[in-house]
Design a protein around this motif. Sequence first.
Motif, PDB file in Angstrom:
ATOM      1  N   LEU A 138      -1.449  -5.613  -8.156  1.00  0.00           N
ATOM      2  CA  LEU A 138      -2.030  -5.285  -6.851  1.00  0.00           C
ATOM      3  C   LEU A 138      -2.934  -6.409  -6.356  1.00  0.00           C
ATOM      4  N   ASP A 139      -3.725  -6.969  -7.270  1.00  0.00           N
ATOM      5  CA  ASP A 139      -4.589  -8.095  -6.898  1.00  0.00           C
ATOM      6  C   ASP A 139      -3.759  -9.304  -6.487  1.00  0.00           C
ATOM      7  N   THR A 140      -2.616  -9.474  -7.125  1.00  0.00           N
ATOM      8  CA  THR A 140      -1.707 -10.558  -6.755  1.00  0.00           C
ATOM      9  C   THR A 140      -1.186 -10.360  -5.333  1.00  0.00           C
ATOM     10  N   ALA A 141      -0.802  -9.130  -5.031  1.00  0.00           N
ATOM     11  CA  ALA A 141      -0.312  -8.831  -3.683  1.00  0.00           C
ATOM     12  C   ALA A 141      -1.390  -9.094  -2.635  1.00  0.00           C
ATOM     13  N   LYS A 142      -2.624  -8.790  -2.988  1.00  0.00           N
ATOM     14  CA  LYS A 142      -3.733  -9.033  -2.057  1.00  0.00           C
ATOM     15  C   LYS A 142      -3.910 -10.520  -1.800  1.00  0.00           C
ATOM     16  N   ASN A 149       6.500 -13.809   3.867  1.00  0.00           N
ATOM     17  CA  ASN A 149       7.788 -13.938   3.171  1.00  0.00           C
ATOM     18  C   ASN A 149       7.808 -13.260   1.801  1.00  0.00           C
ATOM     19  N   ILE A 150       6.632 -12.931   1.258  1.00  0.00           N
ATOM     20  CA  ILE A 150       6.543 -12.331  -0.076  1.00  0.00           C
ATOM     21  C   ILE A 150       6.289 -10.841   0.054  1.00  0.00           C
ATOM     22  N   PHE A 167      -5.552   2.033  -3.377  1.00  0.00           N
ATOM     23  CA  PHE A 167      -5.829   0.588  -3.272  1.00  0.00           C
ATOM     24  C   PHE A 167      -5.029  -0.019  -2.125  1.00  0.00           C
ATOM     25  N   VAL A 168      -3.761   0.360  -2.021  1.00  0.00           N
ATOM     26  CA  VAL A 168      -2.899  -0.164  -0.962  1.00  0.00           C
ATOM     27  C   VAL A 168      -3.433   0.237   0.413  1.00  0.00           C
ATOM     28  N   GLN A 169      -3.869   1.475   0.538  1.00  0.00           N
ATOM     29  CA  GLN A 169      -4.387   1.957   1.819  1.00  0.00           C
ATOM     30  C   GLN A 169      -5.717   1.311   2.175  1.00  0.00           C
ATOM     31  N   ILE A 170      -6.627   1.264   1.229  1.00  0.00           N
ATOM     32  CA  ILE A 170      -7.959   0.708   1.492  1.00  0.00           C
ATOM     33  C   ILE A 170      -7.873  -0.762   1.887  1.00  0.00           C
ATOM     34  N   ASN A 171      -6.988  -1.498   1.221  1.00  0.00           N
ATOM     35  CA  ASN A 171      -6.874  -2.928   1.483  1.00  0.00           C
ATOM     36  C   ASN A 171      -5.819  -3.256   2.537  1.00  0.00           C
ATOM     37  N   ASP A 174       0.269  -4.284   3.630  1.00  0.00           N
ATOM     38  CA  ASP A 174       1.580  -3.975   4.177  1.00  0.00           C
ATOM     39  C   ASP A 174       2.687  -4.776   3.495  1.00  0.00           C
ATOM     40  N   ASN A 175       2.321  -5.518   2.447  1.00  0.00           N
ATOM     41  CA  ASN A 175       3.319  -6.287   1.705  1.00  0.00           C
ATOM     42  C   ASN A 175       3.708  -5.586   0.404  1.00  0.00           C
ATOM     43  N   ILE A 176       3.407  -4.307   0.285  1.00  0.00           N
ATOM     44  CA  ILE A 176       3.780  -3.515  -0.887  1.00  0.00           C
ATOM     45  C   ILE A 176       4.527  -2.264  -0.434  1.00  0.00           C
ATOM     46  N   THR A 177       5.671  -2.014  -1.082  1.00  0.00           N
ATOM     47  CA  THR A 177       6.399  -0.760  -0.885  1.00  0.00           C
ATOM     48  C   THR A 177       6.352   0.007  -2.202  1.00  0.00           C
TER      49      THR A 177
END
Length: 301
Positions: A138-142, A149-150, A167-171, A174-177
């Motif tokens: 998750l930290d990587t996605a952030k 592109n990623i 975590f996805v919502q708070i931060n 939009d690059n995580i499904t």
Amino acid sequence: MILFGSPSLIPYVSALRLARKYKVRLIWDIRDLWPLTLIELAGKSKYHPLILLHQWVENLACRKSDYIVSNWPFAIHHLEKHGADQEKFAWIPNGFYPEEFNEQEALPDSIVQRLPVDKFIVGYTGTLGQANAIQTLLDTAKLTQADPNIHYVLVGSGRLEQAVHEFVQINELDNITLIGSIPKKQIPAMLSVFDVCYVGFVKSALYRYGSSLHKLPEYFMSGKPILYAIDSPFKPVDDAEAGITVPAEDPAAIVQGIYQLQALTPEQRHTMGENGRKAALEGYEYGMLARKLEAIMFGPI
């Protein structure tokens, strides 16, 4: 022949007595290093009464078992400190059935429609748990949030599932499904969508004895490069030339690994994927592993 799993006092002593009474071989099959896992990952004191009892049983099993097999490749380095004979140890990893990929099930439209298009997908399938270093991903996605592109696809459920969603919502990532658990027959189809298969581990001295990952053969068979984040002398992905290994719990290193794989040509990534398939078929296929175990069970020691 008696095949025995992780030892506890009464069952192991009973198995030992039966083996000696009927003069058959006692084989100890280790799936996890107990009580070491409780000490290294759960933070239990080695002087806890339960740990001391378990250690005594492990010492007994190391000395008295006729053969020891484990899915941890370097487990013997731990076990020989407790009386095991290196000549009576064999590594038999977790495996897979090739039929799982030959008889795969297509993903339903409800999932396909949620997957990104024209993105470089870093995918993960498995448990959303602490031991899988999900927070690191998750930290990587952030860190790569600004790169259109990623994209990351996480498939599975577990104790951290709610925390992951929060975590996805708070931060506002939009690059995580996030995809929940799917049937095992759909896993090959899901892996085929990924550009990179990711797996992570927490930092732990436990992994000096290797690792025993169930999903590794599946990742190998996916035909996709693997990004393997671990601190361990056991580097199966590097050995197979099927991807790259980076340090555990290091988002910056994982980002660098992602871009390194993205920079390769499609042909180079294909070669890595084919190397993985070769490694799976030659080293992790259940039929081959069964023959290896059979030789230990019934062959000479």
